[in-house]
Design an enzyme around this catalytic site. Structure first.
Site, PDB file in Angstrom:
ATOM      1  N   CYS A   2       0.832  -1.198   0.000  1.00 59.22           N
ATOM      2  CA  CYS A   2       0.000   0.000   0.000  1.00 59.22           C
ATOM      3  C   CYS A   2       0.873   1.258   0.000  1.00 59.22           C
ATOM      4  O   CYS A   2       2.032   1.220   0.401  1.00 59.22           O
ATOM      5  CB  CYS A   2      -0.856   0.036   1.254  1.00 59.22           C
ATOM      6  SG  CYS A   2      -1.788  -1.459   1.523  1.00 59.22           S
ATOM      7  N   ARG A  27       4.015   0.940  -6.836  1.00 62.31           N
ATOM      8  CA  ARG A  27       4.043  -0.048  -5.755  1.00 62.31           C
ATOM      9  C   ARG A  27       2.968  -1.113  -5.912  1.00 62.31           C
ATOM     10  O   ARG A  27       2.990  -2.131  -5.225  1.00 62.31           O
ATOM     11  CB  ARG A  27       3.832   0.660  -4.395  1.00 62.31           C
ATOM     12  CG  ARG A  27       4.958   1.570  -4.011  1.00 62.31           C
ATOM     13  CD  ARG A  27       4.548   2.507  -2.886  1.00 62.31           C
ATOM     14  NE  ARG A  27       4.349   1.835  -1.625  1.00 62.31           N
ATOM     15  CZ  ARG A  27       5.296   1.642  -0.719  1.00 62.31           C
ATOM     16  NH1 ARG A  27       6.512   2.051  -0.966  1.00 62.31           N
ATOM     17  NH2 ARG A  27       5.020   1.041   0.415  1.00 62.31           N
ATOM     18  N   TRP A  75      -3.262  -2.238  -1.477  1.00 65.32           N
ATOM     19  CA  TRP A  75      -2.984  -3.520  -2.110  1.00 65.32           C
ATOM     20  C   TRP A  75      -3.550  -4.549  -1.152  1.00 65.32           C
ATOM     21  O   TRP A  75      -3.015  -4.755  -0.066  1.00 65.32           O
ATOM     22  CB  TRP A  75      -1.483  -3.702  -2.316  1.00 65.32           C
ATOM     23  CG  TRP A  75      -1.182  -4.753  -3.304  1.00 65.32           C
ATOM     24  CD1 TRP A  75      -1.320  -4.668  -4.657  1.00 65.32           C
ATOM     25  CD2 TRP A  75      -0.682  -6.068  -3.047  1.00 65.32           C
ATOM     26  NE1 TRP A  75      -0.950  -5.847  -5.248  1.00 65.32           N
ATOM     27  CE2 TRP A  75      -0.555  -6.713  -4.293  1.00 65.32           C
ATOM     28  CE3 TRP A  75      -0.343  -6.761  -1.893  1.00 65.32           C
ATOM     29  CZ2 TRP A  75      -0.098  -8.020  -4.409  1.00 65.32           C
ATOM     30  CZ3 TRP A  75       0.110  -8.060  -2.015  1.00 65.32           C
ATOM     31  CH2 TRP A  75       0.231  -8.676  -3.257  1.00 65.32           C
ATOM     32  N   ASN A 101      -0.683   0.973   6.180  1.00 60.57           N
ATOM     33  CA  ASN A 101       0.057   0.032   5.339  1.00 60.57           C
ATOM     34  C   ASN A 101       0.668  -1.003   6.282  1.00 60.57           C
ATOM     35  O   ASN A 101       1.294  -0.629   7.268  1.00 60.57           O
ATOM     36  CB  ASN A 101       1.156   0.793   4.576  1.00 60.57           C
ATOM     37  CG  ASN A 101       2.116  -0.129   3.850  1.00 60.57           C
ATOM     38  OD1 ASN A 101       1.839  -1.308   3.658  1.00 60.57           O
ATOM     39  ND2 ASN A 101       3.252   0.405   3.446  1.00 60.57           N
ATOM     40  N   GLY A 102       0.443  -2.290   5.984  1.00 64.97           N
ATOM     41  CA  GLY A 102       0.990  -3.334   6.845  1.00 64.97           C
ATOM     42  C   GLY A 102      -0.074  -4.358   7.176  1.00 64.97           C
ATOM     43  O   GLY A 102      -1.125  -4.400   6.531  1.00 64.97           O
ATOM     44  N   GLU A 483      15.730 -23.312  -9.790  1.00 60.53           N
ATOM     45  CA  GLU A 483      15.351 -21.900  -9.699  1.00 60.53           C
ATOM     46  C   GLU A 483      16.541 -20.996 -10.067  1.00 60.53           C
ATOM     47  O   GLU A 483      16.372 -20.001 -10.769  1.00 60.53           O
ATOM     48  CB  GLU A 483      14.829 -21.594  -8.287  1.00 60.53           C
ATOM     49  CG  GLU A 483      14.444 -20.156  -8.043  1.00 60.53           C
ATOM     50  CD  GLU A 483      13.338 -19.608  -8.941  1.00 60.53           C
ATOM     51  OE1 GLU A 483      12.719 -20.381  -9.706  1.00 60.53           O
ATOM     52  OE2 GLU A 483      13.107 -18.389  -8.905  1.00 60.53           O
ATOM     53  N   LYS A 487      16.391 -18.310 -13.113  1.00 56.50           N
ATOM     54  CA  LYS A 487      16.670 -16.877 -12.887  1.00 56.50           C
ATOM     55  C   LYS A 487      17.711 -16.405 -13.879  1.00 56.50           C
ATOM     56  O   LYS A 487      17.560 -15.367 -14.502  1.00 56.50           O
ATOM     57  CB  LYS A 487      17.229 -16.649 -11.481  1.00 56.50           C
ATOM     58  CG  LYS A 487      16.445 -16.273 -10.285  1.00 56.50           C
ATOM     59  CD  LYS A 487      15.302 -15.390 -10.321  1.00 56.50           C
ATOM     60  CE  LYS A 487      14.182 -15.823 -11.175  1.00 56.50           C
ATOM     61  NZ  LYS A 487      12.934 -16.215 -10.629  1.00 56.50           N
ATOM     62  N   GLU A 490      16.422 -16.420 -17.679  1.00 54.44           N
ATOM     63  CA  GLU A 490      15.367 -15.473 -18.070  1.00 54.44           C
ATOM     64  C   GLU A 490      15.843 -14.038 -18.108  1.00 54.44           C
ATOM     65  O   GLU A 490      15.351 -13.244 -18.909  1.00 54.44           O
ATOM     66  CB  GLU A 490      14.115 -15.622 -17.195  1.00 54.44           C
ATOM     67  CG  GLU A 490      14.279 -15.219 -15.759  1.00 54.44           C
ATOM     68  CD  GLU A 490      13.026 -15.482 -14.923  1.00 54.44           C
ATOM     69  OE1 GLU A 490      11.913 -15.341 -15.447  1.00 54.44           O
ATOM     70  OE2 GLU A 490      13.176 -15.825 -13.738  1.00 54.44           O
ATOM     71  N   HIS A 506      24.458 -39.401 -17.354  1.00 62.38           N
ATOM     72  CA  HIS A 506      23.591 -40.169 -18.246  1.00 62.38           C
ATOM     73  C   HIS A 506      23.318 -39.412 -19.547  1.00 62.38           C
ATOM     74  O   HIS A 506      22.338 -39.701 -20.244  1.00 62.38           O
ATOM     75  CB  HIS A 506      22.288 -40.537 -17.531  1.00 62.38           C
ATOM     76  CG  HIS A 506      22.523 -41.421 -16.348  1.00 62.38           C
ATOM     77  ND1 HIS A 506      22.868 -42.753 -16.469  1.00 62.38           N
ATOM     78  CD2 HIS A 506      22.554 -41.157 -15.017  1.00 62.38           C
ATOM     79  CE1 HIS A 506      23.060 -43.283 -15.269  1.00 62.38           C
ATOM     80  NE2 HIS A 506      22.883 -42.325 -14.370  1.00 62.38           N
ATOM     81  N   LYS A 605       4.715 -10.533 -16.769  1.00 60.55           N
ATOM     82  CA  LYS A 605       4.656 -10.781 -15.327  1.00 60.55           C
ATOM     83  C   LYS A 605       3.541 -11.769 -14.996  1.00 60.55           C
ATOM     84  O   LYS A 605       3.679 -12.600 -14.112  1.00 60.55           O
ATOM     85  CB  LYS A 605       4.432  -9.457 -14.588  1.00 60.55           C
ATOM     86  CG  LYS A 605       4.445  -9.577 -13.074  1.00 60.55           C
ATOM     87  CD  LYS A 605       5.823  -9.926 -12.552  1.00 60.55           C
ATOM     88  CE  LYS A 605       5.856 -10.245 -11.071  1.00 60.55           C
ATOM     89  NZ  LYS A 605       7.003 -11.061 -10.687  1.00 60.55           N
TER      90      LYS A 605
END
Ligand code: F6R
Length: 610
Positions: A2, A27, A75, A101-102, A483, A487, A490, A506, A605
């Protein structure tokens, strides 16, 4: 997360608030609102959706006279995005108004307490508790500062607050704990904001508020207090950043900012669910008996979210002794999976809108399966359609490549696996307690690793021209390798593959040639020796090996060309620490190659098409 803006000065407040909120749009938000005091009453306008709707509803602020006000972009966390849940929130007679916010972790308990005292709630938010609690203590103390201090003593969780009291028409009250809040000061008025860009147009003199501090702003003076109502001396900082840099909090890219936000994201995901030495996941909607009766877990997701599922399989099976299948959502939906009599399907998604994951959820529900969503965006399609949803509190992720949402998903899985392990009697109490202690230390350990980015940058700069990079690991380290490899590829466009270290011979080992970089992840003590052999195998074929292992594992250093260490933790949580150097490595390779780190080519995204 937020965004908060507040203004008190000689100008009309509403246009300044709207302008500030516009600067905080980056944000992420799903609704917005402002409250302005015109000397007689506090007037409020709030809408779900884009800020443009709020501008239209207020004639760009013209409809709300007054020179003091607070604004907010929300948010969603508690309660879906809606006009009612949007901030600001009033107390019952509209004499106190709050933006927040929180996350207020103990809001259910506080709400029950307030309801007993006759308070009625109109929204589903945790924030509304604050408005009523301020009312409650203001009624007793008749002093806004004392009331705010009492509220801060009662509230658990994180907050940045902006507050107006009708009885104090020339004052803004603000406070913070674990959510950012700054105070800006200028000759023409004073400001509060979540972040510098919101006020940069008006002032560059900023006070950074510390945890549990209170700010009291009048038109000409800003004062700070501790929670004991003691005055606090602070000096302003002069900000030199341009608006672009300010949005990223001084970081060069959102990706780097989000990498650095990971300790916070993990802390926020873990801490509301750890209470009194136990794991409490109310939103799971399952009794211990139901958890015991589960015969299989199926985890379905795409991309990085899928990688958290691969990791979770090792953890659930090790800790809770429940069989786990992990599927790519795009495969699962067409493979006609076989469900057990009491299978739990878990769909993992940052956006909650990924088309394949959503289709997999619907497919599972059509077969009568119970679906748990692990989702970051509140009110998203997967969150709405799952039977139960466990939110990750990573906050909005702007950079296309995920980092903090991935880490928050892992944290959610740790909690679930331990909860299942305990309920199923697979985890002894003493082991559970040790794991919990390690879990609570993770965010601090992540912060430690983040202090040491220069060596990773130097190393990355040697590999800017690499054509192929391999990541190898066993067990959980294989999941981390997947992962790390994603990263890198991409955002750097370097071809990279993750391999189960024992599988290399193998076939894939034929690709290793003189100088090929192999990143060997070795955090699992019982597999050190096996990994040492695999490192020897690739080195014999000319590979340059960067090992990533636990502090103290000097044996791996002996066989590797370059070694990075991460602090020791419980073996099941090692991924949360080991992934950070790999994210930084990918970031610095991309940066060194001059690429668009935050918006890599061909990627979106949120992948809402099949
Ligand atoms: C990689 C990345 C993607 C997402 C995938 C799933 O950095 O961000 O692989 O993880 O597209 O997206 P969500 O989690 O939104 O379902």
């Amino acid at each position: 997360m937020c965004g908060i803006v507040g203004y008190i000065g000689g100008e009309q407040a509403a246009p300044i608030l709207l302008n500030g909120l516009t600067k905080l749009e980056y944000r992420g938000y799903d609704s917005a609102g402002i409250a302005v005091f015109d000397g007689r009453e506090i007037r409020m306008e709030k809408v779900s959706g884009r800020l443009q709707r709020l501008k239209e509803a207020t004639g760009n602020g013209a409809a709300l006279p007054g020179t003091i006000g607070i604004g907010h972009t929300r948010w969603a966390t508690h309660g879906s995005p809606s006009d009612t849940n949007a901030h600001p929130h009033f107390n019952k007679d509209r004499s106190i108004v709050v933006v927040h916010n929180g996350i207020i972790e103990n809001y259910v308990r506080l709400k029950q307490h307030l309801e007993k005292h006759g308070y009625e709630f109109v929204s589903e938010t945790d924030t509304e508790v604050l408005a009523h609690l301020l009312d409650y203590y203001y009624g007793r103390t008749k002093n806004p500062l004392s009331a705010l201090c009492r509220v801060m003593q009662k509230v658990e969780g994180s907050y940045a607050l902006g507050i107006l009291f009708k009885d104090y028409p020339d004052t803004i009250y603000a406070a913070r704990k674990d959510s950012p809040l700054i105070v800006g000061s200028s000759r023409d008025g004073n400001f509060i904001a979540s972040d510098v860009p919101a006020i940069l147009q008006y002032t560059r003199d900023v006070f950074y508020m510390e945890n549990e501090e209170i700010a009291v702003l009048t038109r000409d003076v800003v004062s700070f207090y501790s929670m004991d109502e003691e005055p606090v001396e602070k000096s302003p900082v002069h900000i030199d950043w341009d608006v672009n840099a300010a949005e990223k909090g001084g970081y060069e890219h959102f990706l780097l900012k989000e990498i650095y936000e990971q300790p916070r994201a993990v802390r926020d995901t873990l801490s509301p669910r750890i209470r009194g030495g136990q794991i409490v996941i109310e939103e799971l909607g399952m009794s211990d008996e139901e958890i015991r009766s589960i015969d299989k877990i199926m985890i379905v997701a795409c991309g990085s979210a899928y990688h958290t599922g691969v990791m979770a399989k090792y953890i659930f099976e090790g800790v809770a002794r429940v069989p786990v299948e992990v599927d790519l959502a795009s495969e699962y939906r067409y493979r006609d999976p076989i469900f057990g009599a009491r299978t739990l399907v878990i769909v993992v998604s940052q956006s909650g809108e990924t088309a394949d994951s959503l289709a997999a959820l619907r497919e599972s529900r059509a077969h009568g399966q119970k679906v748990l969503g692990i989702v970051n965006v509140v009110g998203s399609s997967i969150a709405r359609e799952a039977d139960n949803v466990m939110y990750t509190w990573a906050g909005p992720e702007i950079s296309v490549a995920t980092t903090k949402a991935y880490s928050a998903q892992l944290a959610a899985f740790y909690l679930l696996a331990m909860k299942f392990g305990q309920a199923r009697g697979a985890l002894e109490d003493s082991v559970f307690s040790e794991m919990l202690a390690s879990l609570e230390k993770l965010p601090d350990q992540m912060e430690e690793i983040l202090k040491n980015r220069e060596s990773i940058q130097r190393f990355a700069n040697r590999y800017l021209a690499a054509e192929h990079i391999f990541f190898i690991g066993r067990g959980i380290d294989y999941a981390i390798s997947m992962e790390g490899s994603l990263k890198l590829k991409e955002i750097s466009y370097i071809h990279s593959e993750a391999y189960a270290a024992g599988e290399l011979k193998h076939g894939t080992i034929s690709l290793i040639e003189e100088g090929t970089l192999v990143v060997a992840v070795a955090t699992q003590e019982k597999l050190y020796l096996k990994m040492t052999s695999n490192i020897e195998e690739v080195k014999t074929r000319g590979a340059f090996v960067m090992a990533l292992t636990n502090e103290g594992n000097k044996d791996i250093e002996k066989v590797s060309d370059f070694t990075l260490y991460v602090p020791e933790t419980n073996r099941y949580f090692a991924g949360s620490l080991a992934i950070i150097p790999l994210q930084l490595f990918a970031y610095y390779v991309s940066l060194g190659r001059g690429l668009d780190v935050d918006k890599p080519r061909n990627l979106a995204k949120s992948v809402t098409v099949e």
